[in-house]
Design a protein around this motif. Structure first.
Motif, PDB file in Angstrom:
ATOM      1  N   VAL A  75       0.842  -1.207   0.000  1.00 29.03           N
ATOM      2  CA  VAL A  75       0.000   0.000   0.000  1.00 29.03           C
ATOM      3  C   VAL A  75       0.871   1.250   0.000  1.00 29.03           C
ATOM      4  O   VAL A  75       0.614   2.206  -0.745  1.00 29.03           O
ATOM      5  CB  VAL A  75      -0.950  -0.012   1.214  1.00 29.03           C
ATOM      6  CG1 VAL A  75      -1.625   1.341   1.383  1.00 29.03           C
ATOM      7  CG2 VAL A  75      -2.006  -1.104   1.053  1.00 29.03           C
ATOM      8  N   GLU A  76       1.921   1.248   0.807  1.00 33.57           N
ATOM      9  CA  GLU A  76       2.801   2.412   0.867  1.00 33.57           C
ATOM     10  C   GLU A  76       3.466   2.665  -0.487  1.00 33.57           C
ATOM     11  O   GLU A  76       3.589   3.813  -0.929  1.00 33.57           O
ATOM     12  CB  GLU A  76       3.874   2.198   1.934  1.00 33.57           C
ATOM     13  CG  GLU A  76       4.845   3.373   2.054  1.00 33.57           C
ATOM     14  CD  GLU A  76       5.927   3.144   3.090  1.00 33.57           C
ATOM     15  OE1 GLU A  76       6.778   4.046   3.253  1.00 33.57           O
ATOM     16  OE2 GLU A  76       5.946   2.069   3.733  1.00 33.57           O
ATOM     17  N   ALA A  77       3.878   1.593  -1.167  1.00 30.13           N
ATOM     18  CA  ALA A  77       4.603   1.744  -2.429  1.00 30.13           C
ATOM     19  C   ALA A  77       3.696   2.064  -3.610  1.00 30.13           C
ATOM     20  O   ALA A  77       4.097   2.786  -4.525  1.00 30.13           O
ATOM     21  CB  ALA A  77       5.394   0.465  -2.717  1.00 30.13           C
ATOM     22  N   LEU A  78       2.475   1.534  -3.615  1.00 28.16           N
ATOM     23  CA  LEU A  78       1.646   1.583  -4.811  1.00 28.16           C
ATOM     24  C   LEU A  78       0.453   2.524  -4.742  1.00 28.16           C
ATOM     25  O   LEU A  78      -0.089   2.906  -5.786  1.00 28.16           O
ATOM     26  CB  LEU A  78       1.134   0.177  -5.141  1.00 28.16           C
ATOM     27  CG  LEU A  78       2.183  -0.915  -5.348  1.00 28.16           C
ATOM     28  CD1 LEU A  78       1.509  -2.231  -5.686  1.00 28.16           C
ATOM     29  CD2 LEU A  78       3.166  -0.535  -6.433  1.00 28.16           C
ATOM     30  N   SER A  79       0.038   2.904  -3.554  1.00 27.43           N
ATOM     31  CA  SER A  79      -1.215   3.666  -3.445  1.00 27.43           C
ATOM     32  C   SER A  79      -1.170   4.971  -4.231  1.00 27.43           C
ATOM     33  O   SER A  79      -2.180   5.390  -4.814  1.00 27.43           O
ATOM     34  CB  SER A  79      -1.539   3.947  -1.971  1.00 27.43           C
ATOM     35  OG  SER A  79      -0.505   4.689  -1.350  1.00 27.43           O
ATOM     36  N   GLY A  80      -0.037   5.631  -4.285  1.00 23.10           N
ATOM     37  CA  GLY A  80       0.058   6.894  -4.994  1.00 23.10           C
ATOM     38  C   GLY A  80      -0.017   6.776  -6.500  1.00 23.10           C
ATOM     39  O   GLY A  80      -0.137   7.786  -7.204  1.00 23.10           O
ATOM     40  N   HIS A  81       0.031   5.539  -7.010  1.00 23.52           N
ATOM     41  CA  HIS A  81       0.000   5.310  -8.458  1.00 23.52           C
ATOM     42  C   HIS A  81      -1.332   4.706  -8.907  1.00 23.52           C
ATOM     43  O   HIS A  81      -1.474   4.321 -10.067  1.00 23.52           O
ATOM     44  CB  HIS A  81       1.149   4.377  -8.851  1.00 23.52           C
ATOM     45  CG  HIS A  81       2.492   4.900  -8.430  1.00 23.52           C
ATOM     46  ND1 HIS A  81       3.230   5.764  -9.201  1.00 23.52           N
ATOM     47  CD2 HIS A  81       3.203   4.692  -7.291  1.00 23.52           C
ATOM     48  CE1 HIS A  81       4.358   6.060  -8.568  1.00 23.52           C
ATOM     49  NE2 HIS A  81       4.365   5.428  -7.421  1.00 23.52           N
ATOM     50  N   LEU A  82      -2.288   4.611  -7.975  1.00 24.81           N
ATOM     51  CA  LEU A  82      -3.570   3.978  -8.286  1.00 24.81           C
ATOM     52  C   LEU A  82      -4.719   4.950  -8.047  1.00 24.81           C
ATOM     53  O   LEU A  82      -5.749   4.596  -7.474  1.00 24.81           O
ATOM     54  CB  LEU A  82      -3.742   2.704  -7.446  1.00 24.81           C
ATOM     55  CG  LEU A  82      -2.691   1.619  -7.704  1.00 24.81           C
ATOM     56  CD1 LEU A  82      -2.878   0.452  -6.741  1.00 24.81           C
ATOM     57  CD2 LEU A  82      -2.747   1.133  -9.150  1.00 24.81           C
ATOM     58  N   ASP A  83      -4.533   6.186  -8.534  1.00 20.42           N
ATOM     59  CA  ASP A  83      -5.607   7.178  -8.452  1.00 20.42           C
ATOM     60  C   ASP A  83      -6.419   7.196  -9.739  1.00 20.42           C
ATOM     61  O   ASP A  83      -7.119   8.157 -10.038  1.00 20.42           O
ATOM     62  CB  ASP A  83      -5.030   8.560  -8.162  1.00 20.42           C
ATOM     63  CG  ASP A  83      -3.963   8.970  -9.169  1.00 20.42           C
ATOM     64  OD1 ASP A  83      -3.607   8.144 -10.030  1.00 20.42           O
ATOM     65  OD2 ASP A  83      -3.487  10.120  -9.092  1.00 20.42           O
ATOM     66  N   ARG A  84      -6.335   6.156 -10.522  1.00 26.73           N
ATOM     67  CA  ARG A  84      -7.063   5.979 -11.784  1.00 26.73           C
ATOM     68  C   ARG A  84      -7.614   4.564 -11.803  1.00 26.73           C
ATOM     69  O   ARG A  84      -7.268   3.738 -10.955  1.00 26.73           O
ATOM     70  CB  ARG A  84      -6.125   6.202 -12.964  1.00 26.73           C
ATOM     71  CG  ARG A  84      -4.890   5.306 -12.973  1.00 26.73           C
ATOM     72  CD  ARG A  84      -3.861   5.820 -13.949  1.00 26.73           C
ATOM     73  NE  ARG A  84      -2.565   5.179 -13.811  1.00 26.73           N
ATOM     74  CZ  ARG A  84      -2.058   4.342 -14.692  1.00 26.73           C
ATOM     75  NH1 ARG A  84      -2.753   3.989 -15.761  1.00 26.73           N
ATOM     76  NH2 ARG A  84      -0.865   3.834 -14.515  1.00 26.73           N
TER      77      ARG A  84
END
Length: 251
Positions: A75-84
């Protein structure tokens, strides 16, 4: 692309314009088997094979031994890239990881997936009277189990050095599964597509169907010929159903 993201997802699989399909591996597995999946999916879908520590390009890293710790790191690594829009796929252990990742994202206010695809895994609400304990078994017993399960090349299991190499990550993954317990939360609201092998004794279709309890959205169960690793011979059928589900409009 951030350094954190690059550690978890193969750089050559990233395309900003596509809907990412994050693919989580089975116990002892890696992302290698998913890298050709884009060829069988709609053009707008980009496959993101998740690479866990302790295997493939991350073999020098210590593997995780608890699912909550792994999910927190993801979650820490990927959450910022899943706003789409994005979707999740997991086979066997990967189904648990994908499910818990979706819930972990929700806990930090992240966007939910367009679709959760689970394969060859009983629904988390299925109670196991005596969960199988494998992570601390002797090598010879683990190899015998893998031969019965299928999915691991025979030439790997026949070579003691190669088998020992594979068993390191496998033990850690089994320990993750054997120490994990489903904790009830609010149901997800995304559709769930579940796959079951008709000859899979580890995840019969009746148990796979219990994933319907984990969402308020649509649910579809797809049974295919084969055992626990039916996704290899039935890959084209699996990708066709995933593609159709991703093309389907959802409320």
């Amino acid at each position: 692309m951030s350094k954190q993201l690059d550690a978890w997802v193969r750089a050559d699989s990233m395309t900003a314009a596509r809907l990412p399909l994050l693919c989580f591996p089975h116990a002892g597995g890696g992302g290698l088997g998913y890298r050709s999946w884009s060829q069988g999916l709609p053009a707008h879908v980009g496959v993101w094979p998740i690479e866990l520590p302790g295997r493939e390009s991350r073999v020098a890293e210590a593997p995780f031994r608890r699912i909550p710790a792994l999910v927190d790191a993801l979650v820490e690594a990927l959450s910022g890239h899943l706003d789409r829009p994005y979707a999740l796929f997991g086979h066997s252990m990967g189904a648990v990881l994908a499910f818990e990742f979706a819930r972990g994202l929700r806990r930090v206010g992240g966007r939910g997936p367009e679709l959760l695809v689970v394969s060859a895994r009983r629904g988390p609400t299925v109670y196991e009277v005596q969960p199988t304990r494998l992570h601390d078994r002797p090598d010879v017993e683990l190899v015998a189990y893998l031969r019965r399960l299928g999915g691991t090349p025979r030439e790997v299991l026949d070579d003691p050095a190669m088998a020992s190499f594979v068993l390191g990550a496998l033990r850690a993954d089994f320990e993750m599964l054997e120490t994990w317990a489903y904790t009830p939360e609010l149901a997800l609201d995304c559709p769930i597509l579940a796959f079951a092998g008709r000859s899979d004794p580890h995840a019969p279709a009746t148990d796979v169907a219990r994933w319907r309890e984990l969402t308020t959205g649509a649910f579809e169960l797809c049974e295919l010929p084969g055992d626990h690793f039916f996704i290899h011979p039935e890959r084209a059928a699996v990708l066709e159903r995933i593609g159709a589900a991703l093309d389907r409009p959802h409320p």
